[in-house]
Design a protein around this motif. Structure first.
Motif, mmCIF file in Angstrom:
data_model
loop_
_atom_site.group_PDB
_atom_site.id
_atom_site.type_symbol
_atom_site.label_atom_id
_atom_site.label_comp_id
_atom_site.label_asym_id
_atom_site.label_seq_id
_atom_site.Cartn_x
_atom_site.Cartn_y
_atom_site.Cartn_z
ATOM 1 N N UNK A 1 45.602 51.759 31.223
ATOM 2 C CA UNK A 1 46.140 53.005 31.748
ATOM 3 C C UNK A 1 47.465 53.344 31.097
ATOM 4 N N UNK A 2 47.611 52.979 29.852
ATOM 5 C CA UNK A 2 48.827 53.276 29.095
ATOM 6 C C UNK A 2 48.521 54.427 28.140
ATOM 7 N N UNK A 3 49.221 55.530 28.303
ATOM 8 C CA UNK A 3 48.980 56.728 27.498
ATOM 9 C C UNK A 3 47.490 57.074 27.505
ATOM 10 N N UNK A 4 46.936 57.096 28.687
ATOM 11 C CA UNK A 4 45.495 57.270 28.872
ATOM 12 C C UNK A 4 44.974 58.541 28.217
ATOM 13 N N UNK A 5 45.678 59.634 28.389
ATOM 14 C CA UNK A 5 45.174 60.896 27.832
ATOM 15 C C UNK A 5 45.127 60.854 26.309
ATOM 16 N N UNK B 1 41.394 64.869 30.906
ATOM 17 C CA UNK B 1 41.794 65.872 31.897
ATOM 18 C C UNK B 1 42.530 65.269 33.083
ATOM 19 N N UNK B 2 42.160 64.063 33.476
ATOM 20 C CA UNK B 2 42.704 63.487 34.711
ATOM 21 C C UNK B 2 43.884 62.564 34.506
ATOM 22 N N UNK C 1 53.195 63.642 31.537
ATOM 23 C CA UNK C 1 52.329 64.607 30.883
ATOM 24 C C UNK C 1 51.288 63.909 30.025
ATOM 25 N N UNK C 2 51.632 62.796 29.399
ATOM 26 C CA UNK C 2 50.715 62.104 28.500
ATOM 27 C C UNK C 2 50.096 60.866 29.119
ATOM 28 N N UNK D 1 41.635 60.103 21.388
ATOM 29 C CA UNK D 1 41.236 59.306 20.224
ATOM 30 C C UNK D 1 39.792 58.834 20.391
ATOM 31 N N UNK D 2 39.448 58.361 21.595
ATOM 32 C CA UNK D 2 38.085 57.883 21.817
ATOM 33 C C UNK D 2 37.071 59.024 21.735
ATOM 34 N N UNK D 3 37.410 60.181 22.283
ATOM 35 C CA UNK D 3 36.508 61.337 22.186
ATOM 36 C C UNK D 3 36.264 61.672 20.717
#
Length: 138
Positions: free
Chosen positions: A70-74, A123-124, A136-137, A79-81
């Motif tokens: 859960x570190x810089x998840x977005x 998104x979440x 935010x990130x 990157x994974x997308x």
């Protein structure tokens, strides 16, 4: 037990992070141990430089670990997308509109599950049980 335990969005996000990041981590570890030569071969067949395969290795290792933590998840999820979109286009494009005759499932359902699970996290964010949260990130 709290009556809202089963309505805990943050617990759901933790489970999603552990699932998407944890299961993709197996792919990254496999590439780390056995190399990326198969991907390099596909890239060469498309006239692209083989070193690009190492981006897949980095995405599947580093982004997966970041998502699990859960570190810089977005950011990690973006990157994974991207990694999964490229994987689908490179390795699964020929069956994108196919159904697996053995299972009846969509031929690309596994890569799409990774892609869409990571997209949800874009998104979440990582939720309350993340290393970075409320940013935010996150």
């Amino acid at each position: 037990m709290d009556k809202n335990f089963l309505r805990n969005n943050d617990l759901g996000l933790l489970l999603l992070r552990l699932t998407v990041g944890g299961l993709m981590l197996f792919h990254g570890v496999h590439k780390l141990i056995y190399g990326v030569s198969a991907i390099e071969g596909m890239l060469a067949g498309m006239g692209l430089p083989g070193f690009i395969a190492y981006f897949s290795l980095a995405a599947e290792l580093l982004a997966s670990v970041l998502i699990v933590l859960g570190a810089w998840t977005r950011v990690a999820s973006v990157v994974m997308v991207g990694n999964m979109a490229v994987a689908i286009l490179m390795a699964h494009l020929s069956v994108i509109f196919s159904v697996d005759p053995m299972t009846g499932g969509w031929a690309i359902e596994l890569p799409m599950l990774y892609l869409l699970g990571a997209a949800v996290l874009c998104f979440t964010g990582g939720g309350k049980y993340a290393v970075t949260k409320g940013h935010v990130t996150d």
